[in-house]
Design a protein around this motif. Structure first.
Motif, PDB file in Angstrom:
ATOM      1  N   VAL A  54      46.539  33.196  38.926  1.00 13.84           N
ATOM      2  CA  VAL A  54      45.700  32.321  39.750  1.00 13.84           C
ATOM      3  C   VAL A  54      44.822  33.165  40.680  1.00 13.84           C
ATOM      4  N   THR A  55      45.390  34.209  41.248  1.00 17.00           N
ATOM      5  CA  THR A  55      44.611  35.087  42.127  1.00 17.00           C
ATOM      6  C   THR A  55      43.423  35.684  41.376  1.00 17.00           C
ATOM      7  N   TYR A  56      43.647  36.079  40.141  1.00 22.37           N
ATOM      8  CA  TYR A  56      42.551  36.640  39.344  1.00 22.37           C
ATOM      9  C   TYR A  56      41.395  35.650  39.241  1.00 22.37           C
ATOM     10  N   VAL A  57      41.681  34.403  38.882  1.00 20.65           N
ATOM     11  CA  VAL A  57      40.579  33.445  38.706  1.00 20.65           C
ATOM     12  C   VAL A  57      39.932  33.087  40.038  1.00 20.65           C
ATOM     13  N   ILE A  58      40.699  33.110  41.117  1.00 21.84           N
ATOM     14  CA  ILE A  58      40.101  32.862  42.429  1.00 21.84           C
ATOM     15  C   ILE A  58      39.098  33.968  42.750  1.00 21.84           C
ATOM     16  N   GLN A  59      39.462  35.202  42.450  1.00 18.43           N
ATOM     17  CA  GLN A  59      38.605  36.326  42.801  1.00 18.43           C
ATOM     18  C   GLN A  59      37.515  36.629  41.777  1.00 18.43           C
ATOM     19  N   HIS A  60      37.776  36.334  40.490  1.00 16.98           N
ATOM     20  CA  HIS A  60      36.855  36.787  39.438  1.00 16.98           C
ATOM     21  C   HIS A  60      36.291  35.693  38.540  1.00 16.98           C
ATOM     22  N   GLY A  61      36.811  34.486  38.625  1.00 13.31           N
ATOM     23  CA  GLY A  61      36.306  33.415  37.783  1.00 13.31           C
ATOM     24  C   GLY A  61      36.961  33.375  36.411  1.00 13.31           C
ATOM     25  N   ALA A  62      36.321  32.702  35.484  1.00 11.45           N
ATOM     26  CA  ALA A  62      36.907  32.391  34.176  1.00 11.45           C
ATOM     27  C   ALA A  62      36.809  33.520  33.155  1.00 11.45           C
TER      28      ALA A  62
END
Length: 90
Positions: A54-62
């Motif tokens: 989840v942190t990845y998508v918050i910071q980097h998107g899809a």
């Protein structure tokens, strides 16, 4: 488990889609990795692996670099679905 499967499992556990987590993090002005991880673990009881996804998508998107194309960790593409399981094409 694929990256998408991690996000789907988080949605099943919390009832929140990745897009909802992105919006909540933005409202809380959470941008730092450690702050986002702490919030997801404390408020939603996520384990490290699910919180990292989840942190990845918050910071980097899809978009992400597709590395696994075979086996149990494979993903269909390098683009994640962030709008929730119910909105997925069947």
């Amino acid at each position: 488990m694929s990256f998408q499967a991690y996000l789907d499992n988080v949605e099943k556990k919390t009832g929140k889609t990745p897009n909802e987590f992105i919006a909540m993090a933005k409202e809380k002005n959470l941008t730092e990795y450690k702050d986002i991880m702490a919030w997801l673990k404390e408020d939603y009881g996520l384990g490290t692996g699910h919180a990292k996804a989840v942190t990845y998508v918050i910071q980097h998107g899809a978009e992400f670099e597709l590395r696994q194309t075979t086996g149990t960790h494979r993903d269909e593409s390098g683009t994640l679905r962030l709008d929730g399981i119910a909105n997925r094409d069947k």
